[in-house]
Design a protein around this motif. Structure first.
Motif, short mmCIF file in Angstrom:
data_model
loop_
_atom_site.label_atom_id
_atom_site.label_comp_id
_atom_site.label_asym_id
_atom_site.label_seq_id
_atom_site.Cartn_x
_atom_site.Cartn_y
_atom_site.Cartn_z
N PRO A 163 -4.51 2.26 -8.27
CA PRO A 163 -4.12 3.51 -8.94
C PRO A 163 -3.10 4.33 -8.17
O PRO A 163 -2.25 5.00 -8.77
N SER A 164 -3.15 4.28 -6.84
CA SER A 164 -2.24 5.09 -6.02
C SER A 164 -1.04 4.29 -5.51
O SER A 164 -0.40 4.69 -4.52
N ALA A 165 -0.71 3.17 -6.16
CA ALA A 165 0.40 2.32 -5.71
C ALA A 165 1.68 3.14 -5.56
O ALA A 165 2.00 3.98 -6.39
N ASN A 166 2.41 2.86 -4.47
CA ASN A 166 3.66 3.57 -4.20
C ASN A 166 4.62 2.56 -3.56
O ASN A 166 4.49 2.22 -2.40
N ARG A 167 5.57 2.10 -4.35
CA ARG A 167 6.45 1.01 -3.89
C ARG A 167 7.24 1.39 -2.65
O ARG A 167 7.40 0.58 -1.72
N LEU A 168 7.75 2.62 -2.58
CA LEU A 168 8.55 3.04 -1.45
C LEU A 168 7.72 3.09 -0.17
O LEU A 168 8.11 2.56 0.87
N LEU A 169 6.54 3.72 -0.24
CA LEU A 169 5.67 3.81 0.94
C LEU A 169 5.21 2.43 1.37
O LEU A 169 5.17 2.13 2.57
#
Length: 349
Positions: free
Chosen positions: A223-229
């Motif tokens: 749910p908290s996926a963040n491609r940049l991070l």
């Protein structure tokens, strides 16, 4: 900064723990808990050879033995047989440092678990080994410490709760463990509370610590996926991992501590574990002025003194944990190291 670089760092932002070390973040909340029992947490950590700053500086490095012993002491002092579970209930998975942020930013649960496997030893505890076991219908996240730290039920309770919280965070609201396997030995009367806290059936006195869940959950999106991070932090930790390697003596010492109690301590097994031939291992140790047999003796002496300080362990149990077939062999070796018998050393400690 070169033209091909978007940004650069002069070096790692934090000091990575080495073999035989773990971040003091595991003590998060200890001061508050101790205060509730009318105790001073400073005195507790100092009692176990640590400075008071470990209570406020999560990046401080301590020995896994100190962590385990402190938790066992708190369990006894506070009359709380589930102390490790209770303190972990108050903690966040951020105890594991930035690897938690990376897991939370991963695209899938599988990718998040892979981050935990690859980087927990880099960020938090080099002696901790995390493995994902996939079956047809069930997957297991299992972990172990590759060093003998004696009685550590409370540390196991803390670890299972923190790992369950992390899996819940990356798995989302629908994630539910199928069952939990614990090497700890809880009282029968405490099992219902453990199962209620973890939300599933618990198998105690197991050969390994693990959390099982449906294998299909591995492909679920985080749910908290963040491609940049995920890209930036993952690249950073990969660089730290590649540049921070233990010395050969650290690796051998870690193997010895973990294999003595299992009766699998041999130079052949060590060479296989470290990915080299026996001859190459001997050559690399010789270049450092060390021999495998001498390192085994040194670790046995260190562990023997630690175990003798724990009066719950009999001399037979200690001899077995050090890989001796009988107590008399242990006694002769201990007198050779210290000039005292194990009984004399224990009486004076």
């Amino acid at each position: 900064m070169g033209e091909s670089s978007f940004f650069s760092l002069d070096g790692p932002l934090d000091v990575a723990p080495g073999g035989g070390q773990v971040r003091a973040a595991n003590f998060a909340g200890l001061a508050h808990v101790a205060r509730n029992y009318g105790r001073d947490a400073r005195g507790i950590v100092e009692r176990h050879g640590m400075e008071a700053r470990v209570l406020t500086d999560p990046e401080s490095l301590i020995a896994p033995q100190q962590l385990a012993d402190t938790f066992e002491y708190c369990s006894s002092a506070f009359d709380d047989p589930l102390f490790g579970l209770h303190i972990a209930t108050l903690q966040d998975p951020e105890v594991f440092g930035c690897v938690t942020a990376l897991c939370r930013s991963a695209p899938t649960v599988r990718a998040g678990i892979r981050c935990l496997i690859d980087f927990l030893p880099v960020v938090h505890a080099p002696d901790c080994e995390v493995v994902l076991i996939e079956g047809r219908e069930t997957a297991e996240l299992t972990w172990l410490i590759n060093t003998d730290i004696g009685v550590n039920d409370q540390a196991n309770y803390q670890a299972v709760m923190l790992n369950a919280k992390l899996l819940q965070a990356i798995g989302g609201p629908s994630f539910r463990p199928s069952w939990v396997s614990l090497s700890a030995d809880p009282r029968t009367s405490d099992l219902p509370e453990i199962e209620k806290s973890l939300g599933c059936r618990v198998k105690s006195r197991s050969t390994r610590n693990s959390i099982a869940f449906p294998v299909r959950a591995l492909e679920q999106p985080v749910p908290s996926a963040n491609r940049l991070l995920y890209k930036l932090l993952g690249s950073y930790l990969q660089r730290v991992k590649s540049e921070h390697s233990q010395s050969i003596i650290d690796k051998v010492d870690s193997f010895i501590r973990g294999s003595l109690a299992r009766g699998t301590c041999s130079i052949e097994r060590c060479a296989d574990k470290t990915g080299m031939s026996v001859r190459t291992l001997q050559s690399r140790l010789s270049a450092e002025g060390a021999k495998f047999s001498e390192l085994v003796e040194k670790q046995r002496e260190t562990l023997a003194k630690t175990h003798l300080a724990d009066r719950r362990l009999s001399l037979d149990e200690i001899a077995d944990r050090l890989g001796y077939g009988e107590q008399t062999s242990f006694g002769r070796a201990f007198k050779r190291w210290t000039g005292m018998t194990p009984q004399q050393y224990r009486a004076g400690s």
